[in-house]
Design a protein around this motif. Structure first.
Motif, PDB file in Angstrom:
ATOM      1  N   ASN A 182      -3.127  -2.461   3.502  1.00 28.71           N
ATOM      2  CA  ASN A 182      -2.250  -3.475   2.908  1.00 28.71           C
ATOM      3  C   ASN A 182      -2.600  -3.583   1.422  1.00 28.71           C
ATOM      4  O   ASN A 182      -3.786  -3.620   1.082  1.00 28.71           O
TER       5      ASN A 182
ATOM      6  N   ASP B 147      -3.361   0.749  15.306  1.00 26.78           N
ATOM      7  CA  ASP B 147      -3.553   1.776  14.289  1.00 26.78           C
ATOM      8  C   ASP B 147      -4.358   1.167  13.139  1.00 26.78           C
ATOM      9  O   ASP B 147      -4.405  -0.054  13.000  1.00 26.78           O
ATOM     10  N   SER B 148      -4.969   2.016  12.329  1.00 26.78           N
ATOM     11  CA  SER B 148      -5.561   1.486  11.106  1.00 26.78           C
ATOM     12  C   SER B 148      -4.414   1.224  10.117  1.00 26.78           C
ATOM     13  O   SER B 148      -3.319   1.775  10.271  1.00 26.78           O
ATOM     14  N   ALA B 149      -4.675   0.386   9.149  1.00 30.51           N
ATOM     15  CA  ALA B 149      -3.597   0.029   8.210  1.00 30.51           C
ATOM     16  C   ALA B 149      -4.170  -0.245   6.834  1.00 30.51           C
ATOM     17  O   ALA B 149      -5.321  -0.672   6.692  1.00 30.51           O
TER      18      ALA B 149
ATOM     19  N   ARG C 202       7.322  -4.620   6.341  1.00 31.85           N
ATOM     20  CA  ARG C 202       6.356  -3.694   5.716  1.00 31.85           C
ATOM     21  C   ARG C 202       6.268  -3.792   4.199  1.00 31.85           C
ATOM     22  O   ARG C 202       5.219  -3.534   3.639  1.00 31.85           O
TER      23      ARG C 202
ATOM     24  N   GLY D  39       0.972  -2.835   5.433  1.00 32.88           N
ATOM     25  CA  GLY D  39       0.870  -1.631   6.276  1.00 32.88           C
ATOM     26  C   GLY D  39       0.769  -1.932   7.752  1.00 32.88           C
ATOM     27  O   GLY D  39       1.105  -1.093   8.586  1.00 32.88           O
ATOM     28  N   SER D  40       0.311  -3.141   8.084  1.00 33.24           N
ATOM     29  CA  SER D  40       0.207  -3.502   9.498  1.00 33.24           C
ATOM     30  C   SER D  40       1.457  -4.232   9.975  1.00 33.24           C
ATOM     31  O   SER D  40       1.486  -4.776  11.077  1.00 33.24           O
TER      32      SER D  40
END
Lengths: 131, 432
Positions: free
Chosen positions: B279, B275-277, B351, B302-303
């Motif tokens: 941070n 997925d895109s993330a 996270r 986020g990743s």
């Protein structure tokens, strides 16, 4: 017994205003008050050499009146190129009894440096400025 | 270019001395500080660590299922020399790492160059470097979401020097008058294949990255980019600004086009999630009149792994261990260990985190003594790592540090499932 506020990160004429100036033997005694809360010391008592108009001794006080440290500037000498300033700075503090810090200055010479060296990117390479 | 007079040729010496000594008795040779054709330095470090193992933790079970023990003693000797050889505008620079570890289960050693590169500086506004280089991108203290071409920082010891990657880079600096004072551009090329930078990512690629820096109205701003290649394409920015002379705010934000992570599924299997993330990090740094330094940061990874994914992993390890105890078959444990290496077993795989460090310089009038307390909290599951430490630098060229690391958290939480429950470390460094 010193920090950046004592030697590098300061501009007396901006950060302090003179509340009182008294002529004393050999020069002047200035009583200075901080212009804002962001400076290290609330009040300074500064003795100034009458001939060269450079500080010879600064007592730094907290807002409570507590003496935090004393800076003594000694050995005012002519380094040439119009630079006349103390060659020795001693600091001591009643908070650190039995200790003092001494900074010695030598070979001060004016140099023109490009503005690029005063940047974050150049900072890790600042040692290359040495001759 | 504005002419600026500077007393950069000044040499100064700081001496700490017992009072009563006459300042006039001090002299020094300024030529000792002049630039030399060859310079050499570094430190040797001895470290002794006691690990109290967390025998209920998932990571412990993976690493010790066939060799259970309650604690480990480990001794480490590290030599970190550095040097620089100059010729005109060119220099050859190195920083090496030599390490030997002794532990009850066995001994290990490691020798590498953290950095080894040639540098050409024809003028202060231009630098060209080629070789193995360790960059420092980002403004965060404990984490750096925009550190696209670096090895991951250890939040427990963020100031440790890290190993670099092989690359070629340019650094161009320009100064201006007006609100925009400085612009610096740092493009780089980083090859990665089986022979060079093999741990940078996958495949055989010539990766391109760049950082553009601005000093605008007394705010430091960086924009960074890494091309699609060994790693997915990513870009982001950071900023840092002093709100007052003793208070700084900083932040970073990064977008990752394709963040991959190996996870355990609710059924106990393995899956790659792509997925895109985004941070990001926001932090403050404050220095009080009493020389107390406080660093506070919030980090959104986020990743990272969700709490559900963490708990699925812990359940899979528990099931694998139960199978091993019942049958002696460790196949599932080995599978889980492979998943752990891809994320769960790494520092801060979750996270969201909060980092707090408070360091007090020379309390109770004890010179050269700095105690500190660091807390890293997983904001998702509430587990924490608490690290008190004592630092003493009162002996010439020697640094002594004593620290403890205490992990707290329940079952299924990040720090509650770690391999250790606590660690006591004594470190002595001698600089030369």
């Amino acid at each position: 017994v010193f920090n950046n506020a004592d030697i590098l990160n300061l501009d007396y004429s901006v950060e302090y205003r003179a509340e009182k100036a008294t002529e004393v033997k050999g020069g002047y005694l200035l009583e200075l008050k901080a212009t804002g809360p962001a400076v290290a010391y609330d009040r300074l008592k500064m003795q100034v050499d009458g001939a060269t108009l450079v500080p010879t001794e600064i007592e730094a006080y907290a807002a409570s009146g507590l003496l935090i440290k004393t800076l003594r500037f000694r050995d005012i000498k002519d380094f040439g190129n119009g630079i006349r300033r103390p060659a020795v700075l001693e600091t001591d503090s009643p908070l650190y009894k039995g200790y003092k810090s001494i900074m010695l200055y030598a070979n001060i010479k004016p140099r023109k440096l490009p503005d690029e060296v005063f940047s974050l990117n150049y900072l890790p390479r600042a040692e290359e400025l040495r001759k | 270019m504005t002419p600026r007079a500077a007393c950069a040729a000044a040499a100064l010496l700081l001496a700490q001395a017992a009072s009563g000594w006459a300042a006039e008795s001090y002299t020094f040779d300024a030529s000792a500080f002049e630039k030399k054709p060859f310079e050499f330095g570094g430190y040797v470090e001895f470290k002794q660590q006691y690990y109290d193992l967390n025998q209920d933790g998932a990571i412990y079970l993976l690493n010790f299922y066939n060799d259970p023990r309650s604690h480990i003693n480990e001794s480490t000797l590290i030599l970190k020399p550095w040097g620089k050889l100059r010729h005109g505008d060119t220099s050859l620079n190195f920083r090496a790492h030599l390490e030997a570890r002794w532990e009850s289960r066995g001994d290990e050693g490691e020798a590498r160059f953290d950095e080894l590169y040639a540098s050409y500086k024809p003028d202060p506004g231009l630098t060209l470097d080629a070789g193995k280089i360790a960059l420092k991108w980002g403004k965060g203290y404990a984490w750096n979401p925009i550190a696209f071409v670096e090895r991951v920082k250890d939040p427990n010891d963020p100031e440790l020097a890290r190993e670099g990657f092989v690359m070629a880079l340019a650094d161009v600096i320009r100064h201006f008058e007006g609100p925009l004072r400085t612009v610096a551009f740092t493009p780089l090329v980083l090859p990665a294949n089986e022979d060079v930078n093999s741990d940078f990512g996958t495949g055989n690629h010539t990766n391109v990255a760049a950082k553009l820096y601005f000093l605008y109205r007394d705010t430091d701003i960086d924009v960074a980019f890494l091309s699609q290649g060994s790693r997915s394409q990513r870009w982001g920015f950071d900023f840092s600004r002093n709100l007052a002379t003793n208070l700084e705010i900083h932040g970073e934000w990064a977008h990752y086009d394709d963040a991959q992570r190996l996870v355990t599924t609710p059924g106990g299997g393995r899956a790659i999630v792509r997925d895109s993330a985004q941070n990001y990090l926001l932090g403050l740094r404050h220095l009080s009149a009493r020389d107390t330094t406080t660093i506070l940061e919030y980090y959104r990874n986020g990743s990272g792994l969700t709490e559900g994914q963490m708990q699925d992993f812990v359940r899979s390890v528990d099931a694998a261990y139960a199978q091993f105890v019942a049958t002696g078959n460790d196949a599932l444990l080995k599978q889980a260990a492979a998943v752990a290496q891809g994320g769960y077993g790494l520092p801060n795989p979750g996270r969201s985190y909060v980092y707090l460090r408070i360091a007090q310089k020379e309390p109770f009038d004890i010179l050269y003594f700095t105690p500190a307390l660091t807390v890293i909290a997983n904001a998702g599951d509430g587990s924490t790592s608490v690290t008190p430490e004592l630092l003493y630098t009162g002996f010439k060229d020697v640094e002594l540090r004593l620290r403890g690391v205490f992990l707290n958290g329940g079952a299924g939480t990040e720090f509650g499932e770690r391999q250790i429950a606590s660690r006591i470390e004594f470190r002595a460094r001698l600089y030369f």
